[in-house]
Design a protein around this motif. Structure first.
Motif, PDB file in Angstrom:
ATOM      1  N   GLU A  81       5.024  -7.169  -9.470  1.00  0.00           N
ATOM      2  CA  GLU A  81       3.972  -6.781 -10.427  1.00  0.00           C
ATOM      3  C   GLU A  81       4.208  -7.436 -11.777  1.00  0.00           C
ATOM      4  O   GLU A  81       3.281  -7.928 -12.432  1.00  0.00           O
ATOM      5  CB  GLU A  81       3.935  -5.253 -10.569  1.00  0.00           C
ATOM      6  N   TRP A 114      -2.405   3.861  -2.766  1.00  0.00           N
ATOM      7  CA  TRP A 114      -1.470   3.484  -3.829  1.00  0.00           C
ATOM      8  C   TRP A 114      -1.005   2.044  -3.742  1.00  0.00           C
ATOM      9  O   TRP A 114      -0.131   1.624  -4.502  1.00  0.00           O
ATOM     10  CB  TRP A 114      -0.276   4.448  -3.846  1.00  0.00           C
ATOM     11  N   HIS A 115      -1.510   1.299  -2.789  1.00  0.00           N
ATOM     12  CA  HIS A 115      -1.151  -0.119  -2.708  1.00  0.00           C
ATOM     13  C   HIS A 115      -1.973  -0.887  -3.747  1.00  0.00           C
ATOM     14  O   HIS A 115      -3.041  -1.406  -3.447  1.00  0.00           O
ATOM     15  CB  HIS A 115      -1.421  -0.672  -1.317  1.00  0.00           C
ATOM     16  N   SER A 160     -10.636  -1.866  -2.362  1.00  0.00           N
ATOM     17  CA  SER A 160      -9.444  -2.192  -1.572  1.00  0.00           C
ATOM     18  C   SER A 160      -8.944  -0.971  -0.822  1.00  0.00           C
ATOM     19  O   SER A 160      -8.789   0.113  -1.393  1.00  0.00           O
ATOM     20  CB  SER A 160      -8.342  -2.706  -2.512  1.00  0.00           C
ATOM     21  N   MET A 162      -5.878  -0.310   2.023  1.00  0.00           N
ATOM     22  CA  MET A 162      -4.793  -0.861   2.856  1.00  0.00           C
ATOM     23  C   MET A 162      -4.433   0.080   4.003  1.00  0.00           C
ATOM     24  O   MET A 162      -3.769  -0.326   4.941  1.00  0.00           O
ATOM     25  CB  MET A 162      -3.553  -1.099   1.989  1.00  0.00           C
ATOM     26  N   GLY A 210      -7.754 -12.595  -0.542  1.00  0.00           N
ATOM     27  CA  GLY A 210      -8.281 -12.769  -1.884  1.00  0.00           C
ATOM     28  C   GLY A 210      -9.028 -14.089  -2.020  1.00  0.00           C
ATOM     29  O   GLY A 210     -10.100 -14.152  -2.625  1.00  0.00           O
TER      30      GLY A 210
HETATM   31  C1  B12 Z   1       4.620  -2.591  -1.301  1.00  0.00           C
HETATM   32  C2  B12 Z   1       4.096  -1.655  -0.227  1.00  0.00           C
HETATM   33  C3  B12 Z   1       3.959  -0.313  -0.555  1.00  0.00           C
HETATM   34  C4  B12 Z   1       4.123   0.205  -1.974  1.00  0.00           C
HETATM   35  C5  B12 Z   1       2.856  -0.154  -2.788  1.00  0.00           C
HETATM   36  C6  B12 Z   1       3.148  -0.458  -4.238  1.00  0.00           C
HETATM   37  C7  B12 Z   1       2.057  -1.268  -4.903  1.00  0.00           C
HETATM   38  N1  B12 Z   1       2.063  -1.179  -6.226  1.00  0.00           N
HETATM   39  O1  B12 Z   1       1.231  -1.927  -4.307  1.00  0.00           O
HETATM   40  C8  B12 Z   1       4.293   1.754  -1.734  1.00  0.00           C
HETATM   41  C9  B12 Z   1       5.760   2.100  -1.733  1.00  0.00           C
HETATM   42  C10 B12 Z   1       3.584   2.667  -2.736  1.00  0.00           C
HETATM   43  C11 B12 Z   1       3.761   1.912  -0.308  1.00  0.00           C
HETATM   44  C12 B12 Z   1       3.475   3.141   0.246  1.00  0.00           C
HETATM   45  C13 B12 Z   1       3.022   3.319   1.549  1.00  0.00           C
HETATM   46  N2  B12 Z   1       2.851   2.350   2.483  1.00  0.00           N
HETATM   47 CO1  B12 Z   1       3.030   0.477   2.132  1.00  0.00          CO
HETATM   48  N3  B12 Z   1       3.362  -1.361   2.052  1.00  0.00           N
HETATM   49  C14 B12 Z   1       3.762  -2.135   1.080  1.00  0.00           C
HETATM   50  C15 B12 Z   1       3.925  -3.586   1.596  1.00  0.00           C
HETATM   51  C16 B12 Z   1       5.411  -3.854   1.837  1.00  0.00           C
HETATM   52  C17 B12 Z   1       3.387  -4.689   0.712  1.00  0.00           C
HETATM   53  C18 B12 Z   1       1.929  -4.527   0.292  1.00  0.00           C
HETATM   54  C19 B12 Z   1       1.543  -5.791  -0.401  1.00  0.00           C
HETATM   55  O2  B12 Z   1       1.567  -5.879  -1.625  1.00  0.00           O
HETATM   56  N4  B12 Z   1       1.257  -6.831   0.391  1.00  0.00           N
HETATM   57  C20 B12 Z   1       0.993  -8.169  -0.104  1.00  0.00           C
HETATM   58  C21 B12 Z   1      -0.474  -8.527   0.000  1.00  0.00           C
HETATM   59  C22 B12 Z   1      -0.648  -9.979  -0.303  1.00  0.00           C
HETATM   60  O3  B12 Z   1      -0.928  -8.207   1.283  1.00  0.00           O
HETATM   61  P1  B12 Z   1      -2.341  -8.565   1.888  1.00  0.00           P
HETATM   62  O4  B12 Z   1      -2.738  -7.430   2.765  1.00  0.00           O
HETATM   63  O5  B12 Z   1      -2.287  -9.880   2.543  1.00  0.00           O
HETATM   64  O6  B12 Z   1      -3.370  -8.630   0.630  1.00  0.00           O
HETATM   65  C23 B12 Z   1      -4.515  -9.402   0.683  1.00  0.00           C
HETATM   66  C24 B12 Z   1      -5.638  -8.715   1.467  1.00  0.00           C
HETATM   67  O7  B12 Z   1      -5.311  -7.399   1.880  1.00  0.00           O
HETATM   68  C25 B12 Z   1      -6.811  -8.800   0.546  1.00  0.00           C
HETATM   69  N5  B12 Z   1      -7.288  -7.599  -0.109  1.00  0.00           N
HETATM   70  C26 B12 Z   1      -6.630  -6.519  -0.548  1.00  0.00           C
HETATM   71  N6  B12 Z   1      -7.483  -5.688  -1.160  1.00  0.00           N
HETATM   72  C27 B12 Z   1      -8.698  -6.273  -1.128  1.00  0.00           C
HETATM   73  C28 B12 Z   1      -9.938  -5.861  -1.611  1.00  0.00           C
HETATM   74  C29 B12 Z   1     -11.056  -6.689  -1.439  1.00  0.00           C
HETATM   75  C30 B12 Z   1     -12.357  -6.246  -1.959  1.00  0.00           C
HETATM   76  C31 B12 Z   1     -10.925  -7.911  -0.738  1.00  0.00           C
HETATM   77  C32 B12 Z   1     -12.108  -8.760  -0.506  1.00  0.00           C
HETATM   78  C33 B12 Z   1      -9.691  -8.337  -0.268  1.00  0.00           C
HETATM   79  C34 B12 Z   1      -8.597  -7.499  -0.463  1.00  0.00           C
HETATM   80  O8  B12 Z   1      -6.459  -9.647  -0.532  1.00  0.00           O
HETATM   81  C35 B12 Z   1      -5.044  -9.565  -0.740  1.00  0.00           C
HETATM   82  C36 B12 Z   1      -4.632 -10.861  -1.426  1.00  0.00           C
HETATM   83  O9  B12 Z   1      -4.922 -11.983  -0.607  1.00  0.00           O
HETATM   84  C37 B12 Z   1       3.067  -3.532   2.921  1.00  0.00           C
HETATM   85  C38 B12 Z   1       3.520  -4.531   3.987  1.00  0.00           C
HETATM   86  C39 B12 Z   1       2.686  -5.793   3.985  1.00  0.00           C
HETATM   87  N7  B12 Z   1       3.073  -6.663   4.876  1.00  0.00           N
HETATM   88  O10 B12 Z   1       1.726  -5.984   3.279  1.00  0.00           O
HETATM   89  C40 B12 Z   1       3.180  -2.052   3.323  1.00  0.00           C
HETATM   90  C41 B12 Z   1       2.051  -1.382   4.093  1.00  0.00           C
HETATM   91  C42 B12 Z   1       0.704  -1.803   3.515  1.00  0.00           C
HETATM   92  N8  B12 Z   1       2.309   0.040   3.843  1.00  0.00           N
HETATM   93  C43 B12 Z   1       2.103   0.800   4.862  1.00  0.00           C
HETATM   94  C44 B12 Z   1       2.306   2.202   4.886  1.00  0.00           C
HETATM   95  C45 B12 Z   1       2.149   2.874   6.254  1.00  0.00           C
HETATM   96  C46 B12 Z   1       2.626   2.912   3.713  1.00  0.00           C
HETATM   97  C47 B12 Z   1       2.857   4.422   3.596  1.00  0.00           C
HETATM   98  C48 B12 Z   1       1.943   5.327   4.418  1.00  0.00           C
HETATM   99  C49 B12 Z   1       4.336   4.575   3.955  1.00  0.00           C
HETATM  100  C50 B12 Z   1       4.873   5.960   4.012  1.00  0.00           C
HETATM  101  N9  B12 Z   1       5.449   6.253   5.162  1.00  0.00           N
HETATM  102  O11 B12 Z   1       4.808   6.692   3.065  1.00  0.00           O
HETATM  103  C51 B12 Z   1       2.689   4.681   2.077  1.00  0.00           C
HETATM  104  C52 B12 Z   1       1.252   5.083   1.722  1.00  0.00           C
HETATM  105  C53 B12 Z   1       0.964   5.121   0.245  1.00  0.00           C
HETATM  106  C54 B12 Z   1      -0.485   5.311  -0.074  1.00  0.00           C
HETATM  107  N10 B12 Z   1      -1.040   6.494   0.099  1.00  0.00           N
HETATM  108  O12 B12 Z   1      -1.150   4.384  -0.475  1.00  0.00           O
HETATM  109  C55 B12 Z   1       1.611  -0.014   6.041  1.00  0.00           C
HETATM  110  C56 B12 Z   1       0.111   0.157   6.313  1.00  0.00           C
HETATM  111  C57 B12 Z   1      -0.147   0.178   7.814  1.00  0.00           C
HETATM  112  C58 B12 Z   1      -1.571   0.373   8.181  1.00  0.00           C
HETATM  113  N11 B12 Z   1      -2.512  -0.353   7.607  1.00  0.00           N
HETATM  114  O13 B12 Z   1      -1.815   1.175   9.028  1.00  0.00           O
HETATM  115  C59 B12 Z   1       2.065  -1.463   5.663  1.00  0.00           C
HETATM  116  C60 B12 Z   1       1.202  -2.597   6.222  1.00  0.00           C
HETATM  117  C61 B12 Z   1       3.501  -1.618   6.200  1.00  0.00           C
HETATM  118  C62 B12 Z   1       3.517  -1.897   7.700  1.00  0.00           C
HETATM  119  N12 B12 Z   1       3.043  -1.085   8.560  1.00  0.00           N
HETATM  120  O14 B12 Z   1       4.000  -2.908   8.104  1.00  0.00           O
HETATM  121  N13 B12 Z   1       3.657   0.711   0.329  1.00  0.00           N
END
Ligand code: B12
Length: 352
Positions: A81, A114-115, A160, A162, A210
């Protein structure tokens, strides 16, 4: 890697180095590395997607495999962040350069989501493409989002999500945005593979990443306005879903009271193990409720399969999860869809 080395692209060695910095929770060094890359001419978009975003995914894998603690994951996310904020501070918005904005976008995470970092990354990518972005942050209650729309009149809402457990709230937010006449672009893995649930909830568009969102919004926005929700919308108010949401606390408390009888090892659990178990039971109920709401068994079955793997990496045997599923199922004998899903989940978990 030394400070004066000029880097023009993000390769494996650089990514490993950045990972080691965030692994160490070294926010300052992570931010400096990112700014150094900008100075060397690496485009900000590449830094956001290929370095900060890709590293977050690796952080997730390390946590899931139990190689990293939750605390280490939190520290690494905080460093990511900070790095993103440093980059944003160095790349002024289009408006300051005298050029007009493409338009205005309100970007929010669904209530209870909270993501915030993936959405924040999207906010910066859109900003770099010339949009004025109001980033409202993590967990935005629907009513606050709507108030913001009335105050600012944006051209789009980017929502968003997640976690599939937040889909009912996403549905409410999308419905309210439509009623306010603002088109919605949805994103995040919570909307399912290929964003298949976004359209069913009434979103006008969906994008996987994104960068895809940037392209989508730059070429064909706004979409033709459609006033009706799609006819195959989810089972809003379904009786089983409503029951699960209302009785959530009782389902968990009763399951915890019966846990040691169903899974004797739990008799020796310390407080933190008991807390984690109660939390896991809460996730079971939440994912089950989301699966019922959407009429999508995969939401629950994917979650339980993944949970079994995560628990196994922490030396918790599959029987513990199976016991948890049965303890919830026993309380839902009058709810056939829920009971059936719990049963299916239980049979797909490995025996040992
Ligand atoms: C960091 C993280 C957290 C942090 C978040 C902190 C923060 N400030 O973001 C914390 C510790 C809070 C957290 C908590 C939880 N997490 Co979490 N977390 C992650 C982790 C490791 C990284 C997320 C991240 O930043 N990814 C990086 C970005 C780049 O990911 P991305 O998806 O590719 O993002 C792109 C797209 O999604 C898209 N996008 C996103 N939003 C939007 C919106 C629009 C409009 C558009 C067009 C595109 C778009 O654009 C992004 C950029 O290209 C992921 C694992 C992962 N591989 O992502 C798990 C993950 C998301 N978490 C998961 C889970 C299960 C949880 C918890 C339930 C865990 C628990 N047992 O408590 C809690 C739930 C919290 C809640 N209520 O929100 C799961 C979700 C599984 C699912 N979808 O079913 C994941 C995938 C882990 C896994 N299973 O492998 N987590």
């Amino acid at each position: 890697m030394t400070a004066h080395q000029v880097v023009t692209r993000i390769d494996g060695a650089l990514a490993d180095h950045y990972l080691s910095l965030v692994a160490d929770g070294d926010e300052q060094a992570a931010a400096e590395l990112v700014l150094g890359l900008l100075d060397d001419g690496v485009p900000a978009q590449r830094i956001i997607v290929d370095l900060i975003g890709a590293t977050q995914a690796r952080v997730g894998e390390l946590w899931a495999a139990n190689e990293w603690s939750v605390a280490r994951e939190h520290a690494a996310t905080a460093a990511g962040e900070r790095a993103l904020a440093a980059l944003a501070g160095r790349t002024p918005p289009v408006g300051r350069s005298g050029r007009p904005f493409r338009g205005r976008i309100a970007l929010a995470c669904v209530d209870g989501e909270w993501h915030g970092l993936p959405a924040r990354m999207l906010a910066e990518l859109l900003r770099l493409d010339g949009w004025r972005v109001d980033y409202l942050g993590a967990s935005v209650p629907g009513r606050h989002l709507i108030t913001h729309l009335h105050q600012t009149g944006p051209d789009a809402v980017a929502l968003s999500c997640m976690l599939p457990t937040r889909l009912p709230r996403a549905h409410a937010a999308i419905t309210a945005c439509r009623a306010a006449g603002v088109p919605v672009i949805a994103g995040g893995r919570g909307f399912g593979p290929d964003g298949r649930w976004a359209q069913r909830l009434g979103a006008h568009a969906w994008a996987a990443t994104g960068e895809e969102a940037v392209t989508r919004l730059s070429v064909d926005w706004p979409p033709p306005y459609v006033s009706d929700l799609s006819p195959d919308g989810p089972n809003l108010g379904d009786e089983e879903y409503t029951h699960l949401v209302r009785s959530r606390p009782e389902l968990i408390t009763t399951a915890m009271q019966r846990l040691a009888a169903a899974y004797p090892e739990a008799d020796h659990y310390d407080q933190s193990q008991a807390d984690s178990t109660a939390e896991d039971l809460g996730h079971i109920v939440d994912f089950l409720a989301a699966a019922l709401y959407m009429g999508e068994p995969a939401i629950f079955l994917d979650f339980t399969r993944w949970t079994a793997e995560v628990l196994q990496a922490r030396n918790v045997p599959p029987n513990a999860l199976r016991a948890g599923l049965h303890l919830i199922q026993d309380q839902l004998s009058d709810f056939p869809s829920a009971a059936d899903l719990l049963n299916r989940a239980s049979t797909q978990i490995p025996k040992t």
